[in-house]
Design a protein around this motif. Structure first.
Motif, PDB file in Angstrom:
ATOM      1  N   GLN A  43       0.832  -1.216  -0.099  1.00 14.40           N
ATOM      2  CA  GLN A  43       0.043   0.042  -0.031  1.00 14.40           C
ATOM      3  C   GLN A  43       0.698   1.327   0.073  1.00 14.40           C
ATOM      4  OE1 GLN A  43      -3.390   0.000  -0.234  1.00 14.40           O
ATOM      5  NE2 GLN A  43      -3.324  -2.283  -0.509  1.00 14.40           N
ATOM      6  N   ILE A  44       2.212   1.109  -0.033  1.00 13.72           N
ATOM      7  CA  ILE A  44       3.153   2.282  -0.183  1.00 13.72           C
ATOM      8  C   ILE A  44       3.423   2.697  -1.315  1.00 13.72           C
ATOM      9  CG2 ILE A  44       5.557   3.012   0.169  1.00 13.72           C
ATOM     10  CD1 ILE A  44       3.902   3.004   2.881  1.00 13.72           C
ATOM     11  N   ASP A  45       3.127   4.087  -1.682  1.00 13.72           N
ATOM     12  CA  ASP A  45       3.055   4.575  -3.180  1.00 13.72           C
ATOM     13  C   ASP A  45       4.371   5.257  -3.410  1.00 13.72           C
ATOM     14  OD1 ASP A  45       0.414   4.427  -3.561  1.00 13.72           O
ATOM     15  OD2 ASP A  45      -0.141   6.097  -2.280  1.00 13.72           O
ATOM     16  N   PHE A  46       5.271   5.560  -2.294  1.00 11.69           N
ATOM     17  CA  PHE A  46       6.428   6.313  -2.419  1.00 11.69           C
ATOM     18  C   PHE A  46       7.306   6.433  -1.105  1.00 11.69           C
ATOM     19  CE2 PHE A  46       9.207  10.151  -2.208  1.00 11.69           C
ATOM     20  CZ  PHE A  46       9.972  10.187  -3.490  1.00 11.69           C
ATOM     21  N   VAL A  47       8.711   6.197  -1.369  1.00  7.78           N
ATOM     22  CA  VAL A  47       9.840   5.966   0.054  1.00  7.78           C
ATOM     23  C   VAL A  47      10.505   7.175  -0.417  1.00  7.78           C
ATOM     24  CG1 VAL A  47      11.040   4.888   1.583  1.00  7.78           C
ATOM     25  CG2 VAL A  47       8.981   3.514   0.239  1.00  7.78           C
ATOM     26  N   ASP A  48      10.643   7.996   0.729  1.00  7.92           N
ATOM     27  CA  ASP A  48      11.775   8.922   0.501  1.00  7.92           C
ATOM     28  C   ASP A  48      12.867   8.444   1.632  1.00  7.92           C
ATOM     29  OD1 ASP A  48      11.125  10.016   2.990  1.00  7.92           O
ATOM     30  OD2 ASP A  48      10.264  12.014   2.480  1.00  7.92           O
ATOM     31  N   SER A  49      14.008   9.504   1.667  1.00 10.62           N
ATOM     32  CA  SER A  49      15.118   9.006   2.312  1.00 10.62           C
ATOM     33  C   SER A  49      14.737   8.926   4.159  1.00 10.62           C
ATOM     34  CB  SER A  49      16.273  10.142   2.244  1.00 10.62           C
ATOM     35  OG  SER A  49      15.711  11.319   2.817  1.00 10.62           O
ATOM     36  N   SER A  50      13.726   9.558   4.466  1.00  6.31           N
ATOM     37  CA  SER A  50      13.353   9.285   5.744  1.00  6.31           C
ATOM     38  C   SER A  50      12.589   8.007   6.171  1.00  6.31           C
ATOM     39  CB  SER A  50      12.411  10.745   6.153  1.00  6.31           C
ATOM     40  OG  SER A  50      13.082  11.934   6.228  1.00  6.31           O
ATOM     41  N   GLY A  51      11.869   7.601   4.866  1.00 11.31           N
ATOM     42  CA  GLY A  51      11.167   6.533   5.123  1.00 11.31           C
ATOM     43  C   GLY A  51      12.205   5.201   4.987  1.00 11.31           C
ATOM     44  N   LEU A  52      13.086   5.393   4.183  1.00  8.59           N
ATOM     45  CA  LEU A  52      14.161   4.482   4.145  1.00  8.59           C
ATOM     46  C   LEU A  52      15.119   4.355   5.522  1.00  8.59           C
ATOM     47  CD1 LEU A  52      15.193   2.512   1.974  1.00  8.59           C
ATOM     48  CD2 LEU A  52      17.121   4.136   1.535  1.00  8.59           C
ATOM     49  N   GLY A  53      15.178   5.381   6.082  1.00  8.09           N
ATOM     50  CA  GLY A  53      15.955   5.418   7.519  1.00  8.09           C
ATOM     51  C   GLY A  53      14.968   4.762   8.248  1.00  8.09           C
ATOM     52  N   ALA A  54      13.515   4.954   8.389  1.00 11.87           N
ATOM     53  CA  ALA A  54      12.793   4.247   9.365  1.00 11.87           C
ATOM     54  C   ALA A  54      12.940   2.994   9.062  1.00 11.87           C
ATOM     55  CB  ALA A  54      11.307   4.914   8.969  1.00 11.87           C
ATOM     56  N   LEU A  55      13.032   2.315   7.961  1.00 11.71           N
ATOM     57  CA  LEU A  55      12.899   0.989   7.638  1.00 11.71           C
ATOM     58  C   LEU A  55      14.110   0.421   8.241  1.00 11.71           C
ATOM     59  CD1 LEU A  55      11.628   0.695   4.076  1.00 11.71           C
ATOM     60  CD2 LEU A  55      10.519  -0.284   5.981  1.00 11.71           C
ATOM     61  N   VAL A  56      15.432   0.977   8.258  1.00 11.04           N
ATOM     62  CA  VAL A  56      16.635   0.800   8.992  1.00 11.04           C
ATOM     63  C   VAL A  56      16.318   0.817  10.479  1.00 11.04           C
ATOM     64  CG1 VAL A  56      18.932   1.116   8.974  1.00 11.04           C
ATOM     65  CG2 VAL A  56      17.969   1.359   7.025  1.00 11.04           C
ATOM     66  N   ALA A  57      15.848   1.773  10.950  1.00  9.76           N
ATOM     67  CA  ALA A  57      15.774   1.949  12.454  1.00  9.76           C
ATOM     68  C   ALA A  57      14.759   0.888  13.050  1.00  9.76           C
ATOM     69  CB  ALA A  57      15.223   3.194  12.753  1.00  9.76           C
ATOM     70  N   ALA A  58      13.678   0.508  12.156  1.00 13.40           N
ATOM     71  CA  ALA A  58      12.727  -0.448  12.769  1.00 13.40           C
ATOM     72  C   ALA A  58      13.308  -1.872  12.569  1.00 13.40           C
ATOM     73  CB  ALA A  58      11.568  -0.510  11.456  1.00 13.40           C
ATOM     74  N   MET A  59      14.384  -2.093  11.451  1.00 13.38           N
ATOM     75  CA  MET A  59      14.986  -3.334  11.720  1.00 13.38           C
ATOM     76  C   MET A  59      16.034  -3.432  12.690  1.00 13.38           C
ATOM     77  SD  MET A  59      17.420  -5.142   8.919  1.00 13.38           S
ATOM     78  CE  MET A  59      18.737  -3.835   9.062  1.00 13.38           C
ATOM     79  N   GLN A  60      16.438  -2.413  13.138  1.00 10.85           N
ATOM     80  CA  GLN A  60      17.500  -2.342  14.254  1.00 10.85           C
ATOM     81  C   GLN A  60      16.530  -2.720  15.843  1.00 10.85           C
ATOM     82  OE1 GLN A  60      19.300   1.554  13.786  1.00 10.85           O
ATOM     83  NE2 GLN A  60      21.007   0.717  12.535  1.00 10.85           N
ATOM     84  N   ILE A  61      15.486  -2.172  15.834  1.00 10.56           N
ATOM     85  CA  ILE A  61      14.507  -2.184  17.067  1.00 10.56           C
ATOM     86  C   ILE A  61      14.322  -3.762  16.867  1.00 10.56           C
ATOM     87  CG2 ILE A  61      11.857  -2.111  17.903  1.00 10.56           C
ATOM     88  CD1 ILE A  61      12.418   0.948  16.404  1.00 10.56           C
TER      89      ILE A  61
END
Length: 109
Positions: A43-61
C-alpha cells in the motif's frame, strides 16, 4: 502463522511522518513478543530518504530484541530505491506475503 509473527502494512507515503508511525508499530510488535516482523509495502506509493531511514531503524529495533524483520511487495519506485541504496543487501525481500509464508515460515516449522 506463528503467534510470534506480525505483519505490518503501512500505506501512503513512507516519509518522516509515516516513518515515525512505522517505528511505533514495530515497537508495539516487539513489545507484544513478536520475533518475526513482515513489513508489507503493497500500500506504499512512495518512499523517501526519511522512510528508508525508518525501515533501517525498524530493523534495528527488531534485531535488538533478537527478532528478524522482512519486507515484501515492493513497487517499482521502492525496488529502484533499494537497488540504488543497496538496501536489498540489508533486507530480505519477498515478492509478496504468500512467497514469505511459503519460503520462510515453512522453514520455521
Amino acid at each position: 502463522m506463528s503467534t510470534n509473527t506480525k505483519i505490518i502494512q503501512p500505506s501512503g507515503i513512507l516519509n518522516a511522518i509515516g516513518g515515525n508511525q512505522l517505528r511505533r508499530d514495530i515497537n508495539d510488535c516487539v513489545a507484544t513478543g513478536a520475533k518475526i516482523v513482515l513489513v508489507d509495502l503493497q500500500q506504499i506509493d512512495f518512499v523517501d530518504s526519511s522512510g528508508l531511514g525508518a525501515l533501517v531503524a525498524a530493523m534495528q529495533i527488531v534485531k535488538s530484541s533478537d527478532g528478524q524483520m522482512f519486507i515484501c511487495s515492493l513497487n517499482e519506485q521502492v525496488k529502484m530505491l533499494f537497488e540504488l541504496t543497496k538496501m536489498e543487501r540489508i533486507f530480505k525481500v519477498f515478492a509478496n506475503q504468500e512467497e514469505f509464508k511459503k519460503n520462510f515460515l515453512a522453514i520455521e516449522k
